[in-house]
Design a protein around this motif. Sequence first.
Motif, PDB file in Angstrom:
ATOM      1  N   LEU A 142       0.703   3.172  -3.125  1.00  0.00           N
ATOM      2  CA  LEU A 142      -0.442   4.063  -3.370  1.00  0.00           C
ATOM      3  C   LEU A 142      -0.187   5.432  -2.762  1.00  0.00           C
ATOM      4  N   PHE A 143       0.341   5.425  -1.527  1.00  0.00           N
ATOM      5  CA  PHE A 143       0.543   6.703  -0.856  1.00  0.00           C
ATOM      6  C   PHE A 143       1.652   7.508  -1.533  1.00  0.00           C
ATOM      7  N   GLU A 171       0.826  -1.221   0.000  1.00  0.00           N
ATOM      8  CA  GLU A 171       0.000   0.000   0.000  1.00  0.00           C
ATOM      9  C   GLU A 171       0.857   1.267   0.000  1.00  0.00           C
ATOM     10  N   ASP A 182     -12.939   6.770   2.378  1.00  0.00           N
ATOM     11  CA  ASP A 182     -12.576   5.371   2.119  1.00  0.00           C
ATOM     12  C   ASP A 182     -13.719   4.455   2.544  1.00  0.00           C
ATOM     13  N   ARG A 210     -13.445  12.224  -2.415  1.00  0.00           N
ATOM     14  CA  ARG A 210     -12.688  11.898  -1.206  1.00  0.00           C
ATOM     15  C   ARG A 210     -11.346  12.619  -1.220  1.00  0.00           C
ATOM     16  N   ARG A 224     -15.202   9.102  -6.985  1.00  0.00           N
ATOM     17  CA  ARG A 224     -15.796   7.768  -7.070  1.00  0.00           C
ATOM     18  C   ARG A 224     -17.282   7.890  -7.425  1.00  0.00           C
ATOM     19  N   ARG A 264      -0.072   8.896  -4.669  1.00  0.00           N
ATOM     20  CA  ARG A 264      -1.058   9.943  -4.347  1.00  0.00           C
ATOM     21  C   ARG A 264      -0.355  11.210  -3.864  1.00  0.00           C
ATOM     22  N   TYR A 295      -4.301   9.388   7.011  1.00  0.00           N
ATOM     23  CA  TYR A 295      -3.412   8.594   6.176  1.00  0.00           C
ATOM     24  C   TYR A 295      -2.005   9.191   6.088  1.00  0.00           C
TER      25      TYR A 295
HETATM   26  C1  IPM Z   1      -8.741   2.491  -1.436  1.00  0.00           C
HETATM   27  C2  IPM Z   1      -8.060   1.417  -0.650  1.00  0.00           C
HETATM   28  C3  IPM Z   1      -6.777   1.970  -0.036  1.00  0.00           C
HETATM   29  C4  IPM Z   1      -7.147   3.151   0.831  1.00  0.00           C
HETATM   30  C5  IPM Z   1      -5.970   0.938   0.747  1.00  0.00           C
HETATM   31  C6  IPM Z   1      -5.585  -0.235  -0.119  1.00  0.00           C
HETATM   32  C7  IPM Z   1      -4.766   1.536   1.400  1.00  0.00           C
HETATM   33  O1  IPM Z   1      -8.907   0.920   0.326  1.00  0.00           O
HETATM   34  O2  IPM Z   1      -8.136   3.009  -2.395  1.00  0.00           O
HETATM   35  O3  IPM Z   1      -9.884   2.803  -1.121  1.00  0.00           O
HETATM   36  O4  IPM Z   1      -7.532   2.985   1.988  1.00  0.00           O
HETATM   37  O5  IPM Z   1      -7.052   4.284   0.353  1.00  0.00           O
END
Ligand code: IPM
Length: 386
Positions: free
Chosen positions: A108-109, A105, A264, A150, A122, A112, A157
């Motif tokens: 992703l951070f 994960e 989330d 969001r 979304r 982002r 986070y």
């Molecule tokens: C999302 C996912 C991620 C989040 C996880 C995988 C870290 O749940 O993109 O919604 O919490 O942002």
Amino acid sequence: MTPAGAAGEASAGEASRTYRVALIGGDGVGPEVVAGAVHVLEAAGRRFGFGFEWRELLVGGIGIDTYGVAIRPEDVEACRDADAVLLGAVGGPKWDDPDATVRPEQALFALRGGLGLFANLRPITVAPQLIAASPLKPELLAGVDCLIVRELTSGLYFGKPSEPRTTPDGERAAIDTLWYTEGEIRRIVALAFEMARGRRRKVTQVDKANVLATSRLWRKVAEEIHADFPDVELEHRLVDSAAMTLAKWPAGFDVLVTENLFGDILSDEAAVIAGSLGMLPSASIGTRTTAHGRHGLYEPIHGSAPDIAGQDLANPLGTILSAAMMLRWSLGQHEAAAAIEQAVSSVLDGGYRTRDLLPAHPSDAVALTLVGTREMARVIGDRIAI
Ligand code: IPM
Ligand code: MG
């Protein structure tokens, strides 16, 4: 020159257009659903006269296995350099050790935060063909068309400190920090108002203002921004009440804007309404633009589903619809985006279903054709080619 010739020339000019897209298949079903979306995007490119230069990156758990880290700085740079990023999913039980210092994960951070993608969009809609697959009563689903906005690069986070601690008497403890600046709130709430102007002109700002100081700041800032958007209705709602209302009357929401963690949780809840988590796309954008549109990252909202990985069972529609969002937002190909969305609707009309989309009652499934990931992408590609 005949008009037909002129049109031919225009499309020949377009044909030379090539978009550079970074592809992150990731883990679990991620590579399969991304392959499905690539197939569909190439079909759209052939029909509308553009092409792609794909740049495949090993990111997430596979990044850890290959390079020892979830994402390398050069991968983040490759994503910045591309016109857009298409991502499948990252993570899985193999990398779940809570004591591990590298986790999928983190990729992703890094993306982002590193690419400034502060807004995660979304959209929640219910395909009429899938009403039987939704756990909600059909009468609650009419008119559901909600956009969850969001906040994606702050809040719990990203707040520091975030670490294990020990109390003075030796008890294990841990701390995370919920922190927002007014600038971080302003840019996401302003975007939500802008989006509402192209929709039903209502913004629901969700928070926990009866408890949290950050939430009270969100409310104040949202009220201030509202002054610039007097044509849009603003309502504030506590997150517990919003969670309940999403299940009781989802059609009441237009644009819902909220902080990172609430967004989330609420977006997974809202996704169930659509019949399957596998259906829903998302876009993460910031303010940076390229020659073709906003720079952004596109991914389905479902996760890596390791239990069905590699079996051709995953629903690629969330990723295919994310690819349509990419065409619209980042690549300026609106017609091609609409063609993909129409093709998805047409194959659902035609009765094609991946396993997750089968109705709860087998008797309702009589006229349906069960297909795998690849076949679903193939029939959509064929519809686009027409
Ligand atoms: C999302 C996912 C991620 C989040 C996880 C995988 C870290 O749940 O993109 O919604 O919490 O942002
Ligand atoms: Mg989530």
